[in-house]
Design a protein around this motif. Sequence first.
Motif, PDB file in Angstrom:
ATOM      1  N   PHE A 138      26.673  27.931  15.590  1.00  0.00           N
ATOM      2  CA  PHE A 138      27.748  28.601  15.151  1.00  0.00           C
ATOM      3  C   PHE A 138      27.784  29.963  15.914  1.00  0.00           C
ATOM      4  CE2 PHE A 138      29.860  29.527  11.001  1.00  0.00           C
ATOM      5  CZ  PHE A 138      30.573  30.580  11.390  1.00  0.00           C
ATOM      6  N   SER A 183      30.026  33.390  16.841  1.00  0.00           N
ATOM      7  CA  SER A 183      31.145  34.218  16.199  1.00  0.00           C
ATOM      8  C   SER A 183      31.786  35.138  17.466  1.00  0.00           C
ATOM      9  CB  SER A 183      30.791  35.170  15.258  1.00  0.00           C
ATOM     10  OG  SER A 183      30.555  34.761  14.065  1.00  0.00           O
ATOM     11  N   PHE A 225      37.556  28.524  13.835  1.00  0.00           N
ATOM     12  CA  PHE A 225      37.876  29.518  12.570  1.00  0.00           C
ATOM     13  C   PHE A 225      38.658  30.653  13.192  1.00  0.00           C
ATOM     14  CE2 PHE A 225      34.703  27.194  10.647  1.00  0.00           C
ATOM     15  CZ  PHE A 225      35.268  26.933   9.411  1.00  0.00           C
ATOM     16  N   ARG A 242      31.778  33.348   2.538  1.00  0.00           N
ATOM     17  CA  ARG A 242      31.158  33.461   3.761  1.00  0.00           C
ATOM     18  C   ARG A 242      30.117  32.686   3.660  1.00  0.00           C
ATOM     19  NH1 ARG A 242      30.018  39.343   3.693  1.00  0.00           N
ATOM     20  NH2 ARG A 242      27.947  39.059   2.798  1.00  0.00           N
ATOM     21  N   ARG A 270      29.107  28.847   5.674  1.00  0.00           N
ATOM     22  CA  ARG A 270      27.833  28.698   6.614  1.00  0.00           C
ATOM     23  C   ARG A 270      26.991  27.647   5.958  1.00  0.00           C
ATOM     24  NH1 ARG A 270      25.353  28.485  10.905  1.00  0.00           N
ATOM     25  NH2 ARG A 270      23.489  29.809  11.222  1.00  0.00           N
ATOM     26  N   GLN A 299      28.685  24.262   7.109  1.00  0.00           N
ATOM     27  CA  GLN A 299      28.622  24.060   8.517  1.00  0.00           C
ATOM     28  C   GLN A 299      26.997  23.642   8.773  1.00  0.00           C
ATOM     29  OE1 GLN A 299      26.517  26.091  10.777  1.00  0.00           O
ATOM     30  NE2 GLN A 299      27.365  25.092  12.599  1.00  0.00           N
ATOM     31  N   THR A 326      30.630  25.370  15.830  1.00  0.00           N
ATOM     32  CA  THR A 326      31.676  26.008  15.256  1.00  0.00           C
ATOM     33  C   THR A 326      31.756  27.410  16.018  1.00  0.00           C
ATOM     34  OG1 THR A 326      31.010  25.360  12.849  1.00  0.00           O
ATOM     35  CG2 THR A 326      32.328  27.438  13.349  1.00  0.00           C
ATOM     36  N   TYR A 329      33.829  30.844  15.718  1.00  0.00           N
ATOM     37  CA  TYR A 329      34.465  31.656  14.527  1.00  0.00           C
ATOM     38  C   TYR A 329      34.839  32.960  15.238  1.00  0.00           C
ATOM     39  CZ  TYR A 329      34.347  33.275   9.831  1.00  0.00           C
ATOM     40  OH  TYR A 329      34.527  34.037   8.453  1.00  0.00           O
ATOM     41  N   THR A 376      36.225  36.665  14.324  1.00  0.00           N
ATOM     42  CA  THR A 376      36.259  37.613  13.523  1.00  0.00           C
ATOM     43  C   THR A 376      36.250  39.391  13.892  1.00  0.00           C
ATOM     44  OG1 THR A 376      35.272  38.581  11.289  1.00  0.00           O
ATOM     45  CG2 THR A 376      33.830  37.553  12.972  1.00  0.00           C
ATOM     46  N   SER A 433      26.311  33.969  11.889  1.00  0.00           N
ATOM     47  CA  SER A 433      26.372  33.314  13.109  1.00  0.00           C
ATOM     48  C   SER A 433      24.656  32.850  13.711  1.00  0.00           C
ATOM     49  CB  SER A 433      26.804  34.191  14.207  1.00  0.00           C
ATOM     50  OG  SER A 433      27.931  34.871  13.567  1.00  0.00           O
TER      51      SER A 433
END
Lengths: 276, 350
Positions: B31, B33, B157, B173, B177, B180, B187, B189, B191, B201
């Motif tokens: 994951f 971000s 995302f 949130r 998570r 996922q 992922t 993501y 933001t 993350s």
Amino acid sequence: MSPKSRLYWIVCYGILALYGAFTLLPILYLAVSSFKTQQQIYDGIAATFWFTPTLDSYRFIFETKPILQMLTNTLIVSVGSTVFSLFFGTIAAYGLARYNFRGRDDLAFYILSIRMFPPIVAALPIFMIFNGLNLLDTKTGLIIAYTTFNLPFVVWMMTGFIKAVPVQLEEAAMVDGQSHLGAIWDILVPVLRPSIFAVAIFCIIFSWNEFLFALILTKSQAKTLPVAIPEFITWTEVGWNYVAAAGMVLVAPVLVFSFLAQRYMVRGMSMGAIKD
Amino acid sequence: MASIEVKNLKKKFGEVKVIEDFSLTVKDREFISLLGPSGCGKSTILRIVAGLEELTSGNILIGGKVVTPLEPKDRDIAMVFQNYALYPHKTIFENLAYGLRIRKKSETEITARVKEVASLLQIEQLLERRPAQLSGGQQQRVAMGRAIMREPQAFLFDEPLSNLDAKLRNHMRVEIRQLQQRLGITTLYVTHDQVEAMTMSDRIVVLNQGDIEQIGRPLEIYEKPASLFVANFIGSPAMNLIKVKTDAGNVVLPSGSPVAAGRTLPSGEITLGIRPERIKLSGNKGAQSLPYRITLVEELGSQKIVHGNIEGTDLTVVFPEDTALPGEAAFVDLPLNYLHFFDARSGKRL
């Protein structure tokens, strides 16, 4: 209800009643006149609503002129030009709404400006071109002419409507597995349906009532009803009752259609006005 | 599931360079971000990975396969948009089923899968409704559901929580998570909210004007910001940044007071950074203490944010809520191991 708010509502309804009378009385007068004889038309104010109704005027117009054929022509030309205008206009509007290219705003304004100049200016060139292409007195010719004038309206209106629909809807469909065209057809078009319907109604009404081009470009085969109506005014007589009867035949379908479709017209026209 | 690789990505809009040279590998099940301020190019990168935006040069690989020339529909990814982009004319059932319908799956298979996903996201009771009849949080869940319906190779995302209120955002949130991790979906993501990036993350990519400022685990980025930009962007309240001069193992504050640096620093002007929660504020003067004048106290309930200055240099301190603040005679200590130093010109960490 306080006296102040009662007065407010009385004034509001008074204004609405006046406006209603202003717009509806001519139609009522037309309807009433269509059930009179020629003599009764001239009988004075007192006899306006007090007379013995007759269907003679209707019988006369249907016997002396091919009203049904002209009504059919009017319908075909109106629907035909509306379909073409919507198809090409919506595609153009999509380009203007979704793509950012140089001169986009100028192009959009140029398209709208076509709608601004008086149709009579274009009448002679269109007559000459149609004459060369053997399109005079054909429904195809009239459909093309009306499409020319409906297109800017459709492009302008649909651009606004498409802009109001988030582009992410199409993008979501594309990520979901749809092609770009598929996303437009599957997602955007159904979302726009009320708007498309509203714009279609306005196009149909414009083409249905159009007089100038129908007068110049048609003669007998493709003649539409609005052109036939003044023909009841001749050198020898002014047949107001026949004009009224033919007018009613022309107006009645639009009245019924508009009444049934008004819900969509309001919804379509107000779409995008409120942010979700 | 699969990895996402972005190689030497460049993007121009006309003559404007948005992304200079961006490379990143999101490992299988990871994951990541993309974090940065508005206009830093993070959404553009995501849209390029999705195939919704064309790149100027570079390559995108998903699951080891080059997808650069492919349309979004052929990339086998799912995306959750900021405004959810639920199809307003379709029921929730049809919104979820749409991707499978395009792939001509059988009705039995579609129904079974919709029910499975609806149950996973606890939206079974909403299936017959339309998006407009749902709350923001419910719409968010449906958007998530639509994304996991097809069991894609990767999730994208695009600021999915920014339309929710603060309470719901915290809740979603955690849900995103957990989901996922349960599904093990790779992922990416996007933001601008550092709290989201920090809490969700495995790794964070901090972006500034299309360039990567730092890639690292959340705590690594918090504790060792690679540049002034990262130091300033991560953390709330923001890190205190003071322009100082170096002098033989010390740094000298604008007022002239020396502070021990504990290491050798290049001579000249540099920037000293210290997080407000690392500063020790008390009424007792120690050997290294500096006098501190309190100008404003913000009570947050869980802690106090104290604004003040050391001989004219502004300094913000986070102070525990349950401890009484010192009065007029207040002092601060700047612990050596929590001091950060940045080059004044390049902004890079020293």
